[in-house]
Design a protein around this motif. Structure first.
Motif, PDB file in Angstrom:
ATOM      1  N   VAL A 343     -78.918  91.682 104.627  1.00 17.80           N
ATOM      2  CA  VAL A 343     -77.985  91.015 105.540  1.00 17.80           C
ATOM      3  C   VAL A 343     -77.548  91.964 106.663  1.00 17.80           C
ATOM      4  CG1 VAL A 343     -75.661  90.028 105.710  1.00 17.80           C
ATOM      5  CG2 VAL A 343     -77.190  89.287 103.882  1.00 17.80           C
ATOM      6  N   GLN A 344     -77.336  93.223 106.338  1.00 12.58           N
ATOM      7  CA  GLN A 344     -76.982  94.183 107.389  1.00 12.58           C
ATOM      8  C   GLN A 344     -78.078  94.265 108.442  1.00 12.58           C
ATOM      9  OE1 GLN A 344     -76.230  97.679 104.950  1.00 12.58           O
ATOM     10  NE2 GLN A 344     -74.029  97.502 105.323  1.00 12.58           N
ATOM     11  N   ARG A 345     -79.323  94.285 107.981  1.00 14.41           N
ATOM     12  CA  ARG A 345     -80.439  94.371 108.902  1.00 14.41           C
ATOM     13  C   ARG A 345     -80.527  93.108 109.768  1.00 14.41           C
ATOM     14  NH1 ARG A 345     -85.318  97.494 108.844  1.00 14.41           N
ATOM     15  NH2 ARG A 345     -84.427  98.772 107.233  1.00 14.41           N
ATOM     16  N   LEU A 346     -80.295  91.965 109.136  1.00 17.49           N
ATOM     17  CA  LEU A 346     -80.332  90.720 109.893  1.00 17.49           C
ATOM     18  C   LEU A 346     -79.180  90.651 110.895  1.00 17.49           C
ATOM     19  CD1 LEU A 346     -81.333  88.237 107.056  1.00 17.49           C
ATOM     20  CD2 LEU A 346     -82.642  88.680 109.135  1.00 17.49           C
ATOM     21  N   LYS A 347     -78.034  91.160 110.496  1.00 21.96           N
ATOM     22  CA  LYS A 347     -76.899  91.206 111.426  1.00 21.96           C
ATOM     23  C   LYS A 347     -77.264  92.033 112.653  1.00 21.96           C
ATOM     24  CE  LYS A 347     -72.799  91.385 113.307  1.00 21.96           C
ATOM     25  NZ  LYS A 347     -72.282  90.260 114.081  1.00 21.96           N
ATOM     26  N   PHE A 348     -77.925  93.153 112.413  1.00 19.99           N
ATOM     27  CA  PHE A 348     -78.351  94.005 113.522  1.00 19.99           C
ATOM     28  C   PHE A 348     -79.280  93.257 114.467  1.00 19.99           C
ATOM     29  CE2 PHE A 348     -81.839  97.010 114.804  1.00 19.99           C
ATOM     30  CZ  PHE A 348     -81.187  97.515 115.909  1.00 19.99           C
ATOM     31  N   THR A 349     -80.252  92.522 113.921  1.00 17.69           N
ATOM     32  CA  THR A 349     -81.187  91.836 114.817  1.00 17.69           C
ATOM     33  C   THR A 349     -80.559  90.608 115.460  1.00 17.69           C
ATOM     34  OG1 THR A 349     -82.173  90.350 113.163  1.00 17.69           O
ATOM     35  CG2 THR A 349     -83.162  92.520 113.391  1.00 17.69           C
ATOM     36  N   ASN A 350     -79.595  89.990 114.788  1.00 13.21           N
ATOM     37  CA  ASN A 350     -79.077  88.708 115.285  1.00 13.21           C
ATOM     38  C   ASN A 350     -78.079  88.887 116.425  1.00 13.21           C
ATOM     39  OD1 ASN A 350     -79.131  85.809 114.980  1.00 13.21           O
ATOM     40  ND2 ASN A 350     -77.050  85.947 114.162  1.00 13.21           N
ATOM     41  N   THR A 351     -77.096  89.756 116.230  1.00 17.37           N
ATOM     42  CA  THR A 351     -76.072  89.942 117.277  1.00 17.37           C
ATOM     43  C   THR A 351     -75.643  91.400 117.408  1.00 17.37           C
ATOM     44  OG1 THR A 351     -74.344  89.427 115.657  1.00 17.37           O
ATOM     45  CG2 THR A 351     -75.074  87.620 117.050  1.00 17.37           C
ATOM     46  N   LEU A 352     -76.319  92.304 116.718  1.00 17.54           N
ATOM     47  CA  LEU A 352     -76.070  93.742 116.797  1.00 17.54           C
ATOM     48  C   LEU A 352     -74.749  94.142 116.151  1.00 17.54           C
ATOM     49  CD1 LEU A 352     -77.842  96.000 117.883  1.00 17.54           C
ATOM     50  CD2 LEU A 352     -76.490  96.011 119.948  1.00 17.54           C
ATOM     51  N   GLY A 353     -73.645  93.564 116.611  1.00 25.11           N
ATOM     52  CA  GLY A 353     -72.352  93.928 116.037  1.00 25.11           C
ATOM     53  C   GLY A 353     -71.309  92.896 116.409  1.00 25.11           C
ATOM     54  N   THR A 354     -70.180  92.936 115.701  1.00 26.09           N
ATOM     55  CA  THR A 354     -69.059  92.039 115.991  1.00 26.09           C
ATOM     56  C   THR A 354     -68.044  92.836 116.811  1.00 26.09           C
ATOM     57  OG1 THR A 354     -69.460  90.885 113.912  1.00 26.09           O
ATOM     58  CG2 THR A 354     -67.283  90.609 114.903  1.00 26.09           C
TER      59      THR A 354
ATOM     60  N   TYR B  97     -98.216  91.224 111.858  1.00 25.63           N
ATOM     61  CA  TYR B  97     -96.809  91.109 111.526  1.00 25.63           C
ATOM     62  C   TYR B  97     -96.183  92.476 111.722  1.00 25.63           C
ATOM     63  CZ  TYR B  97     -97.151  86.397 109.815  1.00 25.63           C
ATOM     64  OH  TYR B  97     -97.315  85.051 109.748  1.00 25.63           O
ATOM     65  N   VAL B  98     -94.881  92.459 112.020  1.00 30.27           N
ATOM     66  CA  VAL B  98     -94.207  93.707 112.329  1.00 30.27           C
ATOM     67  C   VAL B  98     -93.759  94.372 111.036  1.00 30.27           C
ATOM     68  CG1 VAL B  98     -92.332  94.742 113.624  1.00 30.27           C
ATOM     69  CG2 VAL B  98     -93.380  92.632 114.430  1.00 30.27           C
ATOM     70  N   GLY B  99     -94.113  95.631 110.855  1.00 28.30           N
ATOM     71  CA  GLY B  99     -93.611  96.366 109.705  1.00 28.30           C
ATOM     72  C   GLY B  99     -92.745  97.514 110.193  1.00 28.30           C
ATOM     73  N   VAL B 100     -91.619  97.201 110.732  1.00 25.97           N
ATOM     74  CA  VAL B 100     -90.742  98.229 111.280  1.00 25.97           C
ATOM     75  C   VAL B 100     -90.188  99.045 110.117  1.00 25.97           C
ATOM     76  CG1 VAL B 100     -88.662  98.675 112.594  1.00 25.97           C
ATOM     77  CG2 VAL B 100     -90.116  96.740 113.195  1.00 25.97           C
ATOM     78  N   ASN B 101     -90.243 100.347 110.267  1.00 25.05           N
ATOM     79  CA  ASN B 101     -89.744 101.138 109.152  1.00 25.05           C
ATOM     80  C   ASN B 101     -88.236 101.358 109.260  1.00 25.05           C
ATOM     81  OD1 ASN B 101     -89.394 103.429 110.850  1.00 25.05           O
ATOM     82  ND2 ASN B 101     -91.625 103.608 110.823  1.00 25.05           N
ATOM     83  N   ILE B 218     -86.398  92.049 115.882  1.00 29.75           N
ATOM     84  CA  ILE B 218     -86.063  90.621 115.962  1.00 29.75           C
ATOM     85  C   ILE B 218     -87.285  89.784 115.581  1.00 29.75           C
ATOM     86  CG2 ILE B 218     -85.442  88.737 117.527  1.00 29.75           C
ATOM     87  CD1 ILE B 218     -83.721  90.775 119.087  1.00 29.75           C
ATOM     88  N   ILE B 219     -88.441  90.154 116.148  1.00 29.70           N
ATOM     89  CA  ILE B 219     -89.678  89.420 115.877  1.00 29.70           C
ATOM     90  C   ILE B 219     -89.997  89.451 114.381  1.00 29.70           C
ATOM     91  CG2 ILE B 219     -92.182  89.592 116.209  1.00 29.70           C
ATOM     92  CD1 ILE B 219     -91.555  90.254 119.179  1.00 29.70           C
ATOM     93  N   GLN B 220     -89.801  90.623 113.778  1.00 27.86           N
ATOM     94  CA  GLN B 220     -90.040  90.731 112.336  1.00 27.86           C
ATOM     95  C   GLN B 220     -89.108  89.801 111.562  1.00 27.86           C
ATOM     96  OE1 GLN B 220     -88.356  94.094 110.320  1.00 27.86           O
ATOM     97  NE2 GLN B 220     -90.044  94.215 108.861  1.00 27.86           N
ATOM     98  N   SER B 221     -87.820  89.816 111.955  1.00 27.99           N
ATOM     99  CA  SER B 221     -86.836  89.034 111.203  1.00 27.99           C
ATOM    100  C   SER B 221     -87.125  87.541 111.315  1.00 27.99           C
ATOM    101  CB  SER B 221     -85.428  89.349 111.693  1.00 27.99           C
ATOM    102  OG  SER B 221     -85.187  88.709 112.929  1.00 27.99           O
ATOM    103  N   LEU B 222     -87.859  87.128 112.357  1.00 22.40           N
ATOM    104  CA  LEU B 222     -88.168  85.709 112.533  1.00 22.40           C
ATOM    105  C   LEU B 222     -89.555  85.350 112.016  1.00 22.40           C
ATOM    106  CD1 LEU B 222     -86.651  85.233 116.111  1.00 22.40           C
ATOM    107  CD2 LEU B 222     -85.627  84.573 113.916  1.00 22.40           C
ATOM    108  N   ASN B 223     -90.188  86.287 111.289  1.00 20.99           N
ATOM    109  CA  ASN B 223     -91.503  86.030 110.699  1.00 20.99           C
ATOM    110  C   ASN B 223     -92.558  85.655 111.733  1.00 20.99           C
ATOM    111  OD1 ASN B 223     -90.624  86.205 107.794  1.00 20.99           O
ATOM    112  ND2 ASN B 223     -89.328  84.514 108.470  1.00 20.99           N
TER     113      ASN B 223
END
Lengths: 479, 479
Positions: A343-354, B97-101, B218-223
């Motif tokens: 979820v932290q990683r997804l938060k980063f990609t989705n809106t970076l921060g609140t 597919y993106v494999g970001v480390n 972002i691309i990775q998170s969206l599959n």
């Protein structure tokens, strides 16, 4: 007083209780209002303090009063006991993709439209939020750490805020570490990230039915399928139906609102939450718990979240301050359990921060703004408004209308006679400048065509009453 | 002065130009500084105004000065002309597919860590943002419309803000209606919603290479899958390679940064943007244009966005105030063209709304905060910093190091000799309290192992210079 007691056979405290009950029934003592303190009543009626205490206890047992700790006795808002409750839905044969119609967007969009009576979206009137005080808090939060504006909030959570949220959950019976929390843009982002953390596109998610239409929109946007689980207006999600769904579908997650389910207002009993958790563990399924109404309880204690039973991190607890402090701040959170890193990683990609300035605003308000006092006052207001709305609906709507009995929150689920079409009613009502949330929005199947959800977050006014009367007449016109 | 002119064969203005050029070369007139006004120089040197004007024009042609409208002449920051530029990558055989480390998360997370020299994330120092003034604007925005805090921002955009954004794009050559804009939580959400609007999971997206690592996450998170298109450090995306990718892959969208591409700093020429648009139209592919650095141009005019050529709404223009006004506000936008309705709906499901108080803050600042003055000052600062960083890197890094020549923004792309491993360098540098962004983050393939991106958004200090020296020594130690 002694004379009165002597005339009647009943003990003095019962006589006093009867007399006060009469005042409630006549409307002299009104629902939600505080009755005089024990000491003052003793003085007024010239009886002993213990007599008053006994009388108040009698009235509490009879359901006319309720005690609130450190605050006193209040007249309990009551529904007519014979008002029937809505009925539970039937289970679904197979999972469906969500085909939410454009109506959701319309109902939600128009909820803020000036001049429309806002019965649609679940949003209290702005007058019920401490907005002026909050505005001052925002200004000082910004000035006291202007540097934060110049940095990305890439550490996701402002620690004083998450510590305060964790402290409050501890009080509610769920032990959380502050660093288990991810601060989000409202509960919406929390739900999004949670669903994305536990599913892949094409997966099936179980939801209560009727369900908050926002979650159906989110599920649709993520290309997930839905299986609806019948939910009892009295005690929530049917565990039998859920077990059955687990057997028959590959359910990847459950979305559930144990505390004051939207739209039913149901509070799931503790033993049922425990049983639900065991069922989730048995089938190894995670649950996304939406706890956004948890602080808006009418009984004395805040309900324990399902998360309190979580032994292995399978409950993702989501909430926000949108229903309690201010919807415009967009500060929410998720405690994602074992899915924290994802979820932290997804938060980063989705809106970076609140925005830290808003996180700090909320945190400062929780500490110094009188948040608990404010909560007590809106709980009373919502309970009273639900009471008044319910009475008016029973008065103005067609005979046979059924009503939910919310134990918290501020929405009401209304089941009209089966011949009433609430989609049509919605259109007719809009012409009269009234926005409603028709039942069709709350399901992916053809359900609830004669239902609607009523936003009772509005202070009672002649305009509100007139609008309810118009709605009732429009509904009657369909019969 | 007449005597001097008589001695040399050259005209007076050339003599003056030579003399001033000497002052630049000796460092008396420093890069980024304003030279005396024409009138004042005429007085100082006792020559006519037209002589000074001619001399300044000569120096402009020679690349020593640049004219800035309504501001005067400035010493142009210059790179050593013989510093080689980085090389372009080769095309990809198939989409991946993106494999970001986990390194991305580390680099980004630690970018705000106190005590680390922040060469990693692309974020200017907080001192370069007008944070104190902004803090005052936030306070008054909150107080002047406290009611907005009590409402959901379900209409997505605060109109005075979108009108101002649209006005600025008109000035930059792209005509947009204010109601074509969706206001988002930073550029991150704009990119997310745009990608989701034009793709389904499993689809392939073309990106420039090297690419901003955030978009890869972002691309990775969206599959989604990625096909990387070689990008020339001089003029951007290779159209030949892109056409080839369109032929060989089912490309569903292009992600492109025509203005000061991150990490290369390239500005795509207008005729190339036009040709790119025609190619997109020919293959019926939408483009997601990230314009976040567009306002940070060093030459006189802001580059036209690709959107300026958009005839049929296939360009989704994304940006934010995160690089210009304040990263902590999280106010961004997207002009999604023909995908407007879809993006609005996704915005609703993703975060419901962008806090109106922050939208109003930005809008007020654009109107009354001296935004354009601020922009001019940070553009000068970034250009100067890039110059100083470049010089130091050429001095301290191993022989054979190549450097990009950004025409805007504040990041530098550094290609070290092929035997240098920048992942190892990253680890070694962290031990010395220096955070870097190794090249591996900027690709989904095994590329750029000897490259790194340098954040030059930091004012030049002895600490910065010392850190560059340490980095150079660590790199030399690998040879």
């Amino acid at each position: 007083m002694i004379a009165t007691a002597a005339k009647s056979a009943a003990p003095l405290y019962v006589t006093l209780a009867d007399s006060l009950q009469g005042l409630v029934e006549q409307g002299t003592l009104r629902p939600g209002h505080r009755v005089p303190s024990v000491r003052r009543m003793a003085l007024q009626r010239d009886v002993s303090i213990s007599t008053v205490l006994q009388a108040y206890t009698v009235l509490e047992n009879r359901g006319y009063l309720e005690a609130r700790p450190q605050s006193g006795y209040y007249v309990r808002p009551r529904l007519p006991l014979d008002a029937p409750e809505p009925r539970m839905a039937r289970p679904m044969a197979k999972a469906s993709y969500v085909g939410v119609n454009d109506l959701t967007a319309e109902v939600v969009m128009r909820s803020a439209e000036p001049g429309l009576v806002p019965f649609g979206a679940a949003c209290p009137d702005a007058s019920l939020f401490p907005v002026k005080k909050l505005a001052r808090f925002i200004g000082s939060a910004a000035r006291s750490d202007a540097g934060a504006l110049g940095r990305y909030a890439m550490n996701w959570a402002y620690e004083p805020l998450t510590r305060e949220i964790a402290r409050r959950y501890l009080h509610a019976g769920a032990s959380l570490a502050h660093d288990e929390l991810v601060v989000t843009i409202g509960c919406s982002e929390a739900l999004n990230l949670s669903l994305r953390a536990v599913t892949k596109p094409g997966d099936t998610v179980a939801v209560e039915t009727p369900a908050y239409f926002g979650i159906l929109e989110i599920i649709q946007s993520l290309n997930l399928r839905v299986v609806e689980i019948p939910t009892d207006p009295r005690d929530g999600l049917s565990l039998e139906a859920f077990r059955d769904a687990l057997e028959r579908h590959e359910v990847k997650a459950l979305f559930v609102m144990p505390a004051f389910q939207n739209p039913l207002g149901t509070c799931m009993p503790d033993e049922k939450k425990e049983a639900l958790y065991e069922l989730l563990a048995e089938y190894d399924v995670p649950a996304i718990e939406d706890d956004i109404y948890g602080d808006l309880h009418f009984s004395e204690r805040r309900p324990k979240p399902l998360k309190a039973w979580d032994r292995d991190g399978r409950v993702l607890l989501c909430s926000s301050f949108g229903k309690t402090l201010a919807p415009g701040l967009r500060v929410g959170w998720v405690a994602p359990g074992r899915y924290l890193e994802r979820v932290q990683r997804l938060k980063f990609t989705n809106t970076l921060g609140t925005p830290v300035v808003l996180q700090k605003t909320v945190s400062d308000f929780l500490r110094d703004g009188g948040y608990d006092h404010h909560l007590r006052s809106i709980r009373r207001a919502y309970q009273n408004q639900l009471h008044l709305f319910s009475q008016a609906i029973l008065r103005y709507f067609p005979t046979g209308t059924r009503l939910s009995r919310p134990q918290g929150g501020f929405v009401l689920w209304v089941e009209l006679p089966s011949r009433v079409d609430t989609l049509r009613l919605h259109g007719d009502a809009l012409k009269q400048r009234i926005n409603t949330a028709p039942g069709a929005l709350f399901s992916v199947k053809d359900r609830y065509k004669n239902c609607l959800r009523m936003n009772c977050g509005l202070p009672w006014t002649p305009t509100v009453e007139a609008a309810l009367k118009i709605l009732g007449e429009l509904a009657k016109g369909q019969l």
